[in-house]
Design a protein around this motif. Structure first.
Motif, mmCIF file in Angstrom:
data_model
loop_
_atom_site.group_PDB
_atom_site.id
_atom_site.type_symbol
_atom_site.label_atom_id
_atom_site.label_comp_id
_atom_site.label_asym_id
_atom_site.label_seq_id
_atom_site.Cartn_x
_atom_site.Cartn_y
_atom_site.Cartn_z
ATOM 1 N N GLU A 1 -1.766 3.604 9.605
ATOM 2 C CA GLU A 1 -0.613 3.979 8.785
ATOM 3 C C GLU A 1 -1.046 4.302 7.367
ATOM 4 O O GLU A 1 -0.571 5.240 6.748
ATOM 5 C CB GLU A 1 0.401 2.838 8.753
ATOM 6 N N MET A 2 -1.994 3.461 6.899
ATOM 7 C CA MET A 2 -2.486 3.701 5.546
ATOM 8 C C MET A 2 -3.213 5.034 5.471
ATOM 9 O O MET A 2 -3.160 5.717 4.449
ATOM 10 C CB MET A 2 -3.418 2.573 5.123
ATOM 11 N N ALA A 3 -3.893 5.379 6.565
ATOM 12 C CA ALA A 3 -4.586 6.672 6.579
ATOM 13 C C ALA A 3 -3.588 7.796 6.346
ATOM 14 O O ALA A 3 -3.835 8.716 5.559
ATOM 15 C CB ALA A 3 -5.300 6.862 7.904
ATOM 16 N N GLU A 4 -2.452 7.669 7.010
ATOM 17 C CA GLU A 4 -1.433 8.694 6.812
ATOM 18 C C GLU A 4 -0.953 8.706 5.368
ATOM 19 O O GLU A 4 -0.828 9.758 4.747
ATOM 20 C CB GLU A 4 -0.242 8.443 7.745
ATOM 21 N N HIS A 5 -0.710 7.494 4.873
ATOM 22 C CA HIS A 5 -0.245 7.419 3.489
ATOM 23 C C HIS A 5 -1.313 7.945 2.537
ATOM 24 O O HIS A 5 -1.006 8.644 1.563
ATOM 25 C CB HIS A 5 0.112 5.974 3.140
ATOM 26 N N TYR A 6 -2.556 7.607 2.853
ATOM 27 C CA TYR A 6 -3.664 8.074 2.017
ATOM 28 C C TYR A 6 -3.690 9.609 1.982
ATOM 29 O O TYR A 6 -3.822 10.212 0.917
ATOM 30 C CB TYR A 6 -4.968 7.529 2.584
ATOM 31 N N GLY B 1 -13.636 -15.095 14.853
ATOM 32 C CA GLY B 1 -12.908 -15.160 16.110
ATOM 33 C C GLY B 1 -11.399 -15.185 15.956
ATOM 34 O O GLY B 1 -10.698 -15.674 16.824
ATOM 35 N N LEU B 2 -10.934 -14.656 14.859
ATOM 36 C CA LEU B 2 -9.479 -14.611 14.692
ATOM 37 C C LEU B 2 -8.986 -13.220 15.098
ATOM 38 O O LEU B 2 -9.627 -12.221 14.779
ATOM 39 C CB LEU B 2 -9.111 -14.877 13.230
ATOM 40 N N PRO B 3 -7.890 -13.153 15.805
ATOM 41 C CA PRO B 3 -7.397 -11.832 16.233
ATOM 42 C C PRO B 3 -6.971 -10.987 15.029
ATOM 43 O O PRO B 3 -6.426 -11.506 14.055
ATOM 44 C CB PRO B 3 -6.190 -12.155 17.119
ATOM 45 N N THR B 4 -7.206 -9.682 15.106
ATOM 46 C CA THR B 4 -6.972 -8.810 13.954
ATOM 47 C C THR B 4 -5.781 -7.911 14.196
ATOM 48 O O THR B 4 -5.588 -6.940 13.490
ATOM 49 C CB THR B 4 -8.197 -7.921 13.735
ATOM 50 N N GLU B 5 -4.980 -8.224 15.205
ATOM 51 C CA GLU B 5 -4.162 -7.222 15.826
ATOM 52 C C GLU B 5 -3.372 -6.208 14.983
ATOM 53 O O GLU B 5 -3.671 -5.036 15.067
ATOM 54 C CB GLU B 5 -3.277 -7.793 16.936
ATOM 55 N N PRO B 6 -2.431 -6.601 14.165
ATOM 56 C CA PRO B 6 -1.673 -5.465 13.587
ATOM 57 C C PRO B 6 -2.466 -4.693 12.526
ATOM 58 O O PRO B 6 -2.011 -3.668 12.067
ATOM 59 C CB PRO B 6 -0.449 -6.131 12.964
ATOM 60 N N LEU B 7 -3.624 -5.198 12.142
ATOM 61 C CA LEU B 7 -4.336 -4.576 11.019
ATOM 62 C C LEU B 7 -4.898 -3.186 11.323
ATOM 63 O O LEU B 7 -4.754 -2.282 10.505
ATOM 64 C CB LEU B 7 -5.435 -5.508 10.519
ATOM 65 N N PRO B 8 -5.531 -2.969 12.478
ATOM 66 C CA PRO B 8 -6.010 -1.607 12.753
ATOM 67 C C PRO B 8 -4.867 -0.591 12.698
ATOM 68 O O PRO B 8 -5.033 0.517 12.199
ATOM 69 C CB PRO B 8 -6.595 -1.728 14.156
ATOM 70 N N LEU B 9 -3.725 -1.028 13.191
ATOM 71 C CA LEU B 9 -2.559 -0.138 13.138
ATOM 72 C C LEU B 9 -2.190 0.145 11.689
ATOM 73 O O LEU B 9 -1.899 1.278 11.308
ATOM 74 C CB LEU B 9 -1.391 -0.817 13.854
ATOM 75 N N LEU B 10 -2.238 -0.916 10.897
ATOM 76 C CA LEU B 10 -1.946 -0.769 9.466
ATOM 77 C C LEU B 10 -2.902 0.233 8.836
ATOM 78 O O LEU B 10 -2.500 1.085 8.038
ATOM 79 C CB LEU B 10 -2.075 -2.134 8.784
ATOM 80 N N LEU B 11 -4.171 0.138 9.215
ATOM 81 C CA LEU B 11 -5.154 1.072 8.658
ATOM 82 C C LEU B 11 -4.795 2.504 9.007
ATOM 83 O O LEU B 11 -4.949 3.414 8.193
ATOM 84 C CB LEU B 11 -6.548 0.736 9.188
ATOM 85 N N THR C 1 0.835 -1.210 0.000
ATOM 86 C CA THR C 1 0.000 0.000 0.000
ATOM 87 C C THR C 1 0.859 1.244 0.000
ATOM 88 O O THR C 1 0.449 2.279 -0.516
ATOM 89 C CB THR C 1 -0.929 0.034 1.221
ATOM 90 N N SER C 2 2.046 1.126 0.552
ATOM 91 C CA SER C 2 2.877 2.335 0.575
ATOM 92 C C SER C 2 3.301 2.730 -0.833
ATOM 93 O O SER C 2 3.766 3.826 -1.065
ATOM 94 C CB SER C 2 4.102 2.106 1.449
ATOM 95 N N LEU C 3 3.097 1.799 -1.781
ATOM 96 C CA LEU C 3 3.471 2.119 -3.163
ATOM 97 C C LEU C 3 2.295 2.668 -3.962
ATOM 98 O O LEU C 3 2.460 3.125 -5.080
ATOM 99 C CB LEU C 3 4.001 0.865 -3.865
ATOM 100 N N ILE C 4 1.110 2.572 -3.367
ATOM 101 C CA ILE C 4 -0.073 3.008 -4.117
ATOM 102 C C ILE C 4 -0.080 4.525 -4.226
ATOM 103 O O ILE C 4 0.179 5.229 -3.260
ATOM 104 C CB ILE C 4 -1.351 2.518 -3.420
#
Lengths: 210, 761
Positions: B383-388, B371-381, B344-347
């Motif tokens: 980061e993506m917000a910043e990149h966006y 029921g699977l943990p989503t952990e690093p993904l919200p953080l990724l979002l 995504t950082s390349l988009i």
């Protein structure tokens, strides 16, 4: 202090809005061209020093706004000018027709002996042409003014036009100086004498060089 | 008879020996031989009597014996006859018995064979069943059959060669079954690898439907279904994503391996395989920053993979353990996050970015469902917000650049009500005064103001699109949007303006830019209002946006000043003073007149400019004029200056002072501009007024009339005057007062030089 020039000539560019006065001046002073149109507000000038028959001639060229609303500001500059370029756009019939009005303007506001020249600009846009070269020449002959078609974009005849006008003014000034010795050094703007109109034959022969 | 013979007899017999001797040696020999003959005749008579007695008996015996002999012969014949008869009778009997014995033996054999055969028969049927089962790939029953064969049937049957062949075949069969079931498993693994993206896609779709579920949509769905004649959810397709996959091969394999006693091995194998697959799944097949489809595919595959594992956790009979699943998942999610982060950082396309974000949000929601943990993904979002934001800003930099590049920087002029309304609709402007004016009406700002305003709104729209669905509160979104919008204006737009200033811009345009930035700043409040409206949060006005473009304005002002100074320079370059002028012309030099009229013209046209900027501009210009004129006077290249020339310059300075005193722009302090000319004025006054005594008297004192004139400048100018005077009077005899003047001049010069030296030391 050593003088940086031998002659100072004040020239004026007039003509309808959008015919390319600023572009012609930009081409002449910076040898560049900018496609985007930014209309001139009021008045501006550029200075370029040229070498004419071994003399350093400084040209202070005033660029006027073509728009009607600036007319009062711009006409004030007619008086001090020694040469006036009347510019029209070969792709714009109206701008050509208005040349007559501009000449009337000159007659009303400028000194009687001011040198004039008609420029048919944008001659690179042949496909959009509305005014033929012949009509331009016809008009020029009518008023006994020199004429040349130019293209600021292709850098065609711009130098030639300014050099021709400058040379004519210089010649006139030198003649004037000889007539009234001791001549003023270079205060060319003080020239007021009613000089007789130049013979059209001389420029016609030159024009055919084009 | 001889002696030797008697001796021999003596040696043998002690009795008969002496007897013989006496006979031999005595004379009795005839008596003795007579006695002996008498004895022999007696014994012969006894023998004859005995023989006569036994002869009859002997004859009788012989006769009897002969009789026995004939009887014996008779008996012999009879017995031989009987024997032959018996022999004849028993011969058939013996044959029959032999036959009987053989028949009995055969009978026994047959019975035994049948018995054995009966034992073998089930074995053989089972074996053939086994073969059919294997051929039909029904491995589990085959395996059961095999079991039976091995443990029940084979021991029952004796040690036949074919049995041993079958027994030796059993491990081979078992192996081939295992192999075949492994092949099935591989097929299955391959199959779910193909299917897991579909599973993921379906899960995502369901999540999306669920998220989009509202009363209205449910009602609408019902209606649609009713219209289509579908009742309820009895459509054919699978209802759960995992139903897309046929798990039976896996279960079969598991059963087979449990039967084979290799359940643990199998589980290990399965997990190892799946882990390997997981690694493959986690490597995206293409560039994820090119198209949303590749992102979708990637996430579908990952999601599908783990949905299936999650399903197996509950239905997989220990094939998947919670620990293993979470362990694999945590490995996977880290990898997914880092892959997405890298890609995504390349988009650079915001639309793609939004789609990716949408996919990730959906992905997260689906993970939560499973029921699977989503952990690093919200953080990724985040980061993506910043990149966006960055991407958007880059976009808008282009937009702004485009606006600025094509902007005429002229006030917007409208010809009719329609156009007027058009501008008023796009930009919040208090048009009360303008409303009254006849057409064409002219707005104070140029077209970039509404254009940029609209673009900032567009930016906010675009920006908010990202934060939608992230579950942020309205006020947080609004605050972030405000921040981004401010950043866009203060960084991107200002950056574009700065870039604009790098190329020469006509004065008027610069002026307009300054005016425009003011309007844009004022419009920030409306932008905030706009943000709170669309985010549904309260209006926050605390954030002052006042000097957002101050830097750009400063740049523009500086450019204006520079431009004016440059123009002043150009005019001053046209100066053509005759430094040995005898008489001043009585009017200002033409370049000064031109310059001042040009300046007043320009300053008039700058009337739109904020006062501050105009004051700065006029200050810069006048200061430049004063400095240049003063420099002219003190220029070492000018060796001589006549008093005529000095007067001409004085005349020009007066013109300039008049201009400065005329308050060319409002907002100046009284006489402020004149101060620029003060030192020049004092110098000119001093020299023209020849007030050397008062100058030298006041020197070093505060508030003196010529306090701004340094001895050095005074001396420089005086030298030039002296030079000029000497030159003009070189051939003439000096009059007395001229001689006095010359003398005074020398004295003053001497004094000035002294002062200079004092200052220098």
């Amino acid at each position: 202090m050593a003088k940086t020039y031998d002659y100072l000539l004040k020239l004026l560019l007039i003509g309808d809005s959008g015919v390319g006065k600023t572009s012609i001046l930009f081409r002449f002073s910076e040898d560049a061209f900018n496609i985007s149109f930014i209309s001139t507000i009021g008045i501006d000038f550029k200075i370029r020093t040229i070498d004419l028959d071994g003399k350093k001639v400084k040209l202070q060229i005033w660029d006027t706004a073509g728009q009607e609303r600036f007319r009062t500001i711009t006409t004030a500059y007619y008086r001090g000018s020694m040469g006036i370029m009347l510019v029209y756009d070969v792709t714009n019939e109206k701008s050509f027709e208005n040349i007559k009005n501009w000449i009337r303007n000159i007659e009303e506001n400028a000194s009687a002996d001011v040198e004039k020249m008609i420029l048919g600009n944008k001659c690179d846009l042949d496909s959009k042409r509305q005014v033929s070269k012949e009509r331009g020449e016809q008009l020029a002959i009518e008023y006994q003014i020199k004429f040349v078609e130019t293209s600021a974009k292709d850098s065609l005849n711009v130098e030639y036009a300014f050099f021709t006008l400058a040379r004519d003014i210089k010649a006139k000034m030198e003649k004037k100086q000889e007539a009234s010795n001791p001549a003023p050094r270079s205060g060319a703007h003080q020239l007021r004498a009613n000089e007789q109109q130049r013979k059209p034959t001389s420029w016609l022969s030159r024009c055919s060089l084009l | 008879m001889t002696n030797a013979t008697i001796q021999e007899i003596e040696g043998i017999d002690d009795y008969w020996g002496p007897a013989f001797r006496s006979v031999y040696e005595g004379e009795g020999h005839e008596a003795f031989v007579q006695q002996l003959d008498e004895r022999i005749k007696q014994h012969d008579k006894e023998i004859e009597k005995l023989c006569n007695f036994h002869y009859q008996g002997f004859i009788d015996s012989i006769r009897e014996l002969l009789q026995v002999r004939s009887h014996a012969e008779e008996l012999h014949a009879e017995i031989s006859n009987v024997d032959a008869n018996v022999k004849e009778a028993t011969e058939s009997l013996c044959t029959g018995a032999d036959e009987l014995i053989r028949a009995r033996r055969v009978e026994l054999n047959i019975a035994a064979t049948i018995e054995k055969m009966e034992l073998c028969l089930p074995l053989l049927t089972t074996y053939s069943k086994l073969k059919t089962q294997v051929e039909a790939k029904r491995y589990y029953p085959a395996l059961k059959t095999l079991e039976q064969l091995e443990h029940v049937l084979l021991p029952r049957v004796g040690p036949y060669k074919w049995c041993s062949q079958i027994s030796s075949d059993i491990p081979r069969l078992r192996q081939s079954i295992q192999d075949a079931s492994m092949a099935d498993l591989r097929d299955f693994l391959e199959n779910i690898r193909k299917l897991s993206p579909q599973v993921g896609a379906m899960a995502l779709k369901q999540t999306q439907e669920m998220l989009g579920r509202s009363l209205a949509s449910i009602v609408k769905n019902k209606k649609d279904m009713a219209v289509l004649g579908i009742t309820g959810r009895d459509s054919a397709g699978p209802q759960c994503p995992h139903e897309l996959v046929d798990f039976s091969p896996l279960h079969r394999c598991l059963h087979i391996h449990s039967v084979l006693g290799a359940k643990n091995d199998f589980i290990q194998y399965y997990r190892a395989q799946r882990k390997q697959q997981a690694r493959l799944v986690l490597i995206p097949s293409g560039n994820l920053h090119d198209s949303i489809q590749s992102v979708k595919n990637y996430l579908n595959a990952v999601l599908g993979f783990f949905i299936l594992e999650e399903y197996l956790l509950s239905a997989g009979a220990g094939l998947v353990s919670k620990d293993w699943l979470l362990d694999t998942w945590s490995m996977a999610i880290t990898k997914v996050a880092s892959t997405l982060r890298t890609n995504t950082s390349l988009i650079t396309d915001p639309t793609l970015m939004l789609s990716v974000k949408h996919q990730i949000v959906l992905f997260i929601n689906t993970l939560k469902c499973y029921g699977l943990p989503t952990e690093p993904l919200p953080l990724l979002l985040q980061e993506m917000a910043e990149h966006y934001t960055e991407v958007l800003m880059q976009r808008w930099v282009v937009v702004f650049r485009d606006i600025l590049d094509n902007a005429p920087f002229l006030p917007v002029e409208v010809e009719n009500q329609e156009q007027y309304d058009g501008v008023m609709d796009t930009f919040p402007y208090d048009g009360e005064e303008l409303e009254m004016q006849p057409f064409p009406r002219k707005f104070p700002f140029s077209s970039i103001v509404p254009a940029v305003y609209v673009q900032v709104k567009e930016f906010i729209y675009a920006w908010l699109k990202y934060s939608a669905g992230l579950g942020l509160g309205g006020s947080r979104r609004a605050a972030a949007a405000r921040h981004s919008a401010s950043l866009l204006l203060s960084r991107s737009f200002t950056g574009c303006l700065s870039a604009l200033f790098r190329r020469p811009i006509p004065l008027m345009q610069l002026t307009q830019i300054i005016v425009d930035t003011k309007y844009l700043e004022d419009a920030t409040l409306y932008l905030y209002e706009f943000i709170s409206n669309i985010t549904g949060s309260e209006l926050v006005t605390t954030q002052a946006a006042g000097s957002m473009f101050q830097a750009a304005r400063d740049d523009a002002e500086q450019q204006i000043c520079d431009k004016l100074e440059k123009k002043v320079d150009e005019f001053l370059d046209l100066e053509n003073y005759d430094w040995l002028l005898v008489e001043p012309t009585g009017q200002a030099s033409s370049f000064v007149a031109d310059m001042l009229s040009y300046l007043s013209g320009v300053l008039t046209s700058l009337e739109q400019l904020p006062e501050r900027a105009r004051v700065a501009a006029v200050r810069a210009a006048t200061n430049r004029i004063a400095t240049r004129l003063r420099n002219l006077l003190l220029d070492p290249a000018v060796k001589q200056i006549s008093s005529g020339a000095l007067h001409q310059l004085d005349l020009d300075v007066i013109q300039c002072e008049q201009f400065a005193a005329g308050e060319p722009v409002p907002g100046l302090k009284e006489g402020e501009l004149l101060e620029h000319f003060a030192s020049l004025r004092q110098l000119l006054d001093l020299v023209n007024g020849w007030e050397w005594s008062s100058y030298l008297h006041d020197i070093g004192k505060e508030g003196g009339k010529y306090a701004l004139v340094t001895p050095r400048d005074a001396a420089t100018l005086l030298e030039k005057l002296k030079e000029a005077e000497q030159k003009s009077s070189v051939f003439t005899v000096l009059k007395k007062n001229e001689r006095d003047r010359r003398k005074l001049l020398d004295t003053v010069l001497k004094q000035l030089k002294q002062l200079q030296n004092q200052d220098g030391s």
